[in-house]
Design a protein around this motif. Sequence first.
Motif, PDB file in Angstrom:
ATOM      1  N   ASP A   1       0.830  -1.221  -0.027  1.00  0.00           N
ATOM      2  CA  ASP A   1      -0.005   0.158   0.036  1.00  0.00           C
ATOM      3  C   ASP A   1       0.765   1.397   0.070  1.00  0.00           C
ATOM      4  OD1 ASP A   1      -2.937  -0.944   0.281  1.00  0.00           O
ATOM      5  OD2 ASP A   1      -1.866  -2.319   1.662  1.00  0.00           O
ATOM      6  N   ILE A   2       1.615   1.346  -1.065  1.00  0.00           N
ATOM      7  CA  ILE A   2       2.464   2.325  -1.035  1.00  0.00           C
ATOM      8  C   ILE A   2       1.457   3.957  -1.300  1.00  0.00           C
ATOM      9  CG2 ILE A   2       4.465   3.479  -2.423  1.00  0.00           C
ATOM     10  CD1 ILE A   2       4.963   0.280  -2.855  1.00  0.00           C
ATOM     11  N   HIS A   3       0.746   3.595  -2.494  1.00  0.00           N
ATOM     12  CA  HIS A   3      -0.354   4.631  -3.035  1.00  0.00           C
ATOM     13  C   HIS A   3       0.357   5.879  -3.296  1.00  0.00           C
ATOM     14  CE1 HIS A   3      -3.839   2.321  -2.122  1.00  0.00           C
ATOM     15  NE2 HIS A   3      -3.469   1.856  -0.993  1.00  0.00           N
ATOM     16  N   SER A   4       1.433   5.609  -4.335  1.00  0.00           N
ATOM     17  CA  SER A   4       2.083   6.764  -5.114  1.00  0.00           C
ATOM     18  C   SER A   4       2.816   7.853  -3.940  1.00  0.00           C
ATOM     19  CB  SER A   4       1.109   7.462  -5.868  1.00  0.00           C
ATOM     20  OG  SER A   4       0.391   6.547  -6.910  1.00  0.00           O
ATOM     21  N   ASN A   5       3.195   7.257  -3.007  1.00  0.00           N
ATOM     22  CA  ASN A   5       3.661   8.117  -1.720  1.00  0.00           C
ATOM     23  C   ASN A   5       5.070   7.990  -1.962  1.00  0.00           C
ATOM     24  OD1 ASN A   5       4.812   9.341   0.487  1.00  0.00           O
ATOM     25  ND2 ASN A   5       2.893   9.092   1.476  1.00  0.00           N
ATOM     26  N   LEU A   6       5.859   8.621  -2.852  1.00  0.00           N
ATOM     27  CA  LEU A   6       7.320   8.880  -3.273  1.00  0.00           C
ATOM     28  C   LEU A   6       8.041   8.871  -1.778  1.00  0.00           C
ATOM     29  CD1 LEU A   6       9.545   8.334  -5.137  1.00  0.00           C
ATOM     30  CD2 LEU A   6       9.487  10.603  -5.769  1.00  0.00           C
ATOM     31  N   GLU A   7       7.933  10.075  -1.030  1.00  0.00           N
ATOM     32  CA  GLU A   7       8.470  10.142   0.231  1.00  0.00           C
ATOM     33  C   GLU A   7       8.661   9.140   0.991  1.00  0.00           C
ATOM     34  OE1 GLU A   7       8.165  13.540  -2.138  1.00  0.00           O
ATOM     35  OE2 GLU A   7       6.473  12.348  -1.487  1.00  0.00           O
ATOM     36  N   ALA A   8       7.475   8.425   1.229  1.00  0.00           N
ATOM     37  CA  ALA A   8       7.254   7.365   2.130  1.00  0.00           C
ATOM     38  C   ALA A   8       8.022   6.307   1.809  1.00  0.00           C
ATOM     39  CB  ALA A   8       5.843   6.804   2.424  1.00  0.00           C
ATOM     40  N   LEU A   9       7.937   5.894   0.465  1.00  0.00           N
ATOM     41  CA  LEU A   9       8.828   4.545  -0.185  1.00  0.00           C
ATOM     42  C   LEU A   9      10.120   4.831  -0.169  1.00  0.00           C
ATOM     43  CD1 LEU A   9       8.747   2.064  -1.850  1.00  0.00           C
ATOM     44  CD2 LEU A   9       8.397   3.426  -3.805  1.00  0.00           C
ATOM     45  N   THR A  10      10.524   6.195  -0.447  1.00  0.00           N
ATOM     46  CA  THR A  10      11.963   6.474  -0.436  1.00  0.00           C
ATOM     47  C   THR A  10      12.731   6.080   1.095  1.00  0.00           C
ATOM     48  OG1 THR A  10      11.812   8.022  -2.277  1.00  0.00           O
ATOM     49  CG2 THR A  10      13.939   8.230  -0.837  1.00  0.00           C
ATOM     50  N   LYS A  11      12.044   6.528   2.192  1.00  0.00           N
ATOM     51  CA  LYS A  11      12.247   6.457   3.406  1.00  0.00           C
ATOM     52  C   LYS A  11      12.459   4.971   3.533  1.00  0.00           C
ATOM     53  CE  LYS A  11      13.740   7.781   7.478  1.00  0.00           C
ATOM     54  NZ  LYS A  11      15.093   8.092   7.634  1.00  0.00           N
ATOM     55  N   ALA A  12      11.385   4.114   3.457  1.00  0.00           N
ATOM     56  CA  ALA A  12      11.276   2.704   3.689  1.00  0.00           C
ATOM     57  C   ALA A  12      12.449   1.975   2.952  1.00  0.00           C
ATOM     58  CB  ALA A  12       9.788   2.148   3.231  1.00  0.00           C
ATOM     59  N   LEU A  13      12.848   2.267   1.754  1.00  0.00           N
ATOM     60  CA  LEU A  13      13.960   1.738   1.111  1.00  0.00           C
ATOM     61  C   LEU A  13      15.295   1.955   1.784  1.00  0.00           C
ATOM     62  CD1 LEU A  13      12.679   1.692  -2.451  1.00  0.00           C
ATOM     63  CD2 LEU A  13      12.711  -0.051  -1.107  1.00  0.00           C
TER      64      LEU A  13
ATOM     65  N   ASP B   1       5.501 -18.811  16.483  1.00  0.00           N
ATOM     66  CA  ASP B   1       5.526 -20.426  16.750  1.00  0.00           C
ATOM     67  C   ASP B   1       5.628 -20.980  15.622  1.00  0.00           C
ATOM     68  OD1 ASP B   1       5.517 -22.656  17.702  1.00  0.00           O
ATOM     69  OD2 ASP B   1       3.796 -22.399  18.939  1.00  0.00           O
ATOM     70  N   LYS B   2       6.500 -21.667  15.334  1.00  0.00           N
ATOM     71  CA  LYS B   2       6.829 -22.570  14.058  1.00  0.00           C
ATOM     72  C   LYS B   2       5.396 -23.579  14.136  1.00  0.00           C
ATOM     73  CE  LYS B   2      11.343 -22.157  12.634  1.00  0.00           C
ATOM     74  NZ  LYS B   2      12.603 -23.098  12.172  1.00  0.00           N
ATOM     75  N   ASN B   3       4.929 -23.702  15.139  1.00  0.00           N
ATOM     76  CA  ASN B   3       3.907 -24.899  15.212  1.00  0.00           C
ATOM     77  C   ASN B   3       2.598 -24.411  15.126  1.00  0.00           C
ATOM     78  OD1 ASN B   3       5.706 -27.073  15.894  1.00  0.00           O
ATOM     79  ND2 ASN B   3       5.899 -26.170  18.161  1.00  0.00           N
ATOM     80  N   ASN B   4       2.412 -22.759  14.874  1.00  0.00           N
ATOM     81  CA  ASN B   4       1.154 -22.436  14.634  1.00  0.00           C
ATOM     82  C   ASN B   4       1.322 -21.752  13.160  1.00  0.00           C
ATOM     83  OD1 ASN B   4      -1.402 -21.347  14.967  1.00  0.00           O
ATOM     84  ND2 ASN B   4      -0.849 -20.162  17.050  1.00  0.00           N
ATOM     85  N   ARG B   5       0.024 -21.211  12.564  1.00  0.00           N
ATOM     86  CA  ARG B   5       0.084 -20.645  11.600  1.00  0.00           C
ATOM     87  C   ARG B   5      -0.496 -19.038  11.729  1.00  0.00           C
ATOM     88  NH1 ARG B   5      -3.988 -22.932   8.230  1.00  0.00           N
ATOM     89  NH2 ARG B   5      -2.963 -22.339   6.172  1.00  0.00           N
ATOM     90  N   TYR B   6      -0.098 -18.166  10.773  1.00  0.00           N
ATOM     91  CA  TYR B   6      -0.697 -16.894  11.117  1.00  0.00           C
ATOM     92  C   TYR B   6      -1.083 -16.123   9.614  1.00  0.00           C
ATOM     93  CZ  TYR B   6       2.169 -17.569  15.222  1.00  0.00           C
ATOM     94  OH  TYR B   6       2.584 -18.181  16.542  1.00  0.00           O
ATOM     95  N   ILE B   7      -1.595 -15.265   9.754  1.00  0.00           N
ATOM     96  CA  ILE B   7      -1.942 -14.183   9.089  1.00  0.00           C
ATOM     97  C   ILE B   7      -1.407 -12.788   9.569  1.00  0.00           C
ATOM     98  CG2 ILE B   7      -3.774 -12.614   7.724  1.00  0.00           C
ATOM     99  CD1 ILE B   7      -5.532 -15.096   7.683  1.00  0.00           C
ATOM    100  N   ILE B   8      -0.562 -12.276   8.698  1.00  0.00           N
ATOM    101  CA  ILE B   8       0.085 -11.000   9.187  1.00  0.00           C
ATOM    102  C   ILE B   8      -0.120  -9.889   8.180  1.00  0.00           C
ATOM    103  CG2 ILE B   8       2.578  -9.854   9.663  1.00  0.00           C
ATOM    104  CD1 ILE B   8       3.368 -12.458  10.419  1.00  0.00           C
ATOM    105  N   ASN B   9      -0.735  -8.896   8.711  1.00  0.00           N
ATOM    106  CA  ASN B   9      -1.042  -7.694   8.038  1.00  0.00           C
ATOM    107  C   ASN B   9       0.245  -6.657   8.344  1.00  0.00           C
ATOM    108  OD1 ASN B   9      -1.633  -5.068   6.968  1.00  0.00           O
ATOM    109  ND2 ASN B   9      -3.985  -5.653   6.916  1.00  0.00           N
ATOM    110  N   VAL B  10       1.169  -6.268   7.249  1.00  0.00           N
ATOM    111  CA  VAL B  10       2.434  -5.647   7.349  1.00  0.00           C
ATOM    112  C   VAL B  10       1.975  -3.959   7.497  1.00  0.00           C
ATOM    113  CG1 VAL B  10       3.767  -7.332   6.202  1.00  0.00           C
ATOM    114  CG2 VAL B  10       2.759  -5.179   4.883  1.00  0.00           C
ATOM    115  N   GLY B  11       0.749  -3.475   7.282  1.00  0.00           N
ATOM    116  CA  GLY B  11       0.477  -2.165   7.205  1.00  0.00           C
ATOM    117  C   GLY B  11       0.717  -1.515   6.176  1.00  0.00           C
ATOM    118  N   SER B  12       0.753  -0.314   5.871  1.00  0.00           N
ATOM    119  CA  SER B  12       0.876   0.567   4.675  1.00  0.00           C
ATOM    120  C   SER B  12       2.098   1.406   4.815  1.00  0.00           C
ATOM    121  CB  SER B  12      -0.466   1.555   4.572  1.00  0.00           C
ATOM    122  OG  SER B  12      -0.138   2.517   3.451  1.00  0.00           O
ATOM    123  N   ILE B  13       2.639   1.561   3.505  1.00  0.00           N
ATOM    124  CA  ILE B  13       3.940   2.423   3.145  1.00  0.00           C
ATOM    125  C   ILE B  13       3.528   3.883   3.436  1.00  0.00           C
ATOM    126  CG2 ILE B  13       5.732   3.132   1.861  1.00  0.00           C
ATOM    127  CD1 ILE B  13       6.490   0.775   3.457  1.00  0.00           C
ATOM    128  N   GLY B  14       2.292   4.021   2.459  1.00  0.00           N
ATOM    129  CA  GLY B  14       1.922   5.427   2.059  1.00  0.00           C
ATOM    130  C   GLY B  14       0.748   5.925   2.472  1.00  0.00           C
TER     131      GLY B  14
END
Length: 235
Positions: free
Chosen positions: A8-20, A168-181
């Motif tokens: 979810d970068i959403h054309s936000n160049l400043e946020a993407l640049t900082k993340a990288l 935990d390797k014995n469990n399973r997960y759904i992980i939302n990483v949030g948004s960059i932009g």
Amino acid sequence: MRIAIISDIHSNLEALTKALEIIDTKNIDEIVCLGDIVGYGANPNECVEIIKKRAKYVVMGNHDFAVAVDPTELAYFNSYAREANLWTRSVLTEENLEFLRSLPFTISLKNLLFVHSSPAQPREWEYIFTEAQAKVQFKYFTEKICFIGHSHLPGIFPETGFYNGKIDKNNRYIINVGSIGQPRDGDWRLSFGIFDTDTWTYENIRSEYEVDKASLKILQNGLPDFLARRIIIGR
């Protein structure tokens, strides 16, 4: 292997640049992008070009799909998103439109699934906000972890029990990483994740970036002022 998962970068160049910039300090082996490279922000071409160069794996997001594949999808967007995406489509180069059209809806790698919205219906763009909504999704994938974006809300949902701060390797997960932009959890700072397949550890990264500059460019390009305000407050 250390994988940086951005979404979810959403054309936000400043946020993407900082993340990288941060990613470049974290000994990362590969970058995966969970889609929505475009939409809302002022720099769609620049963001697509960067993702083409930096991300080894990229999946389709609903804004990418509406802009590059099926404009009728814009009927389901709110007025601000629709206006921004019509503008985005008008300024994207044909090469970048073709790149967005080429993106898959899911990628499976090293017992990890990557999808923009949900494993059950990747093309229907459903949201996962709650533990109850997450529980339903586990029967639709076999990998140990499914990484998602779409809601712009970082979070970790285990298949069984409660998340106690460790994977935990014995469990399973759904992980939302949030948004960059365009974070929407009340914290305007960019959000992404780092997962280590050797140690089986996950870290959510938050960082400030030049949000005022990104906001001003939205206004300068004639996009809705609501979008300029939104990234400043993180809602």
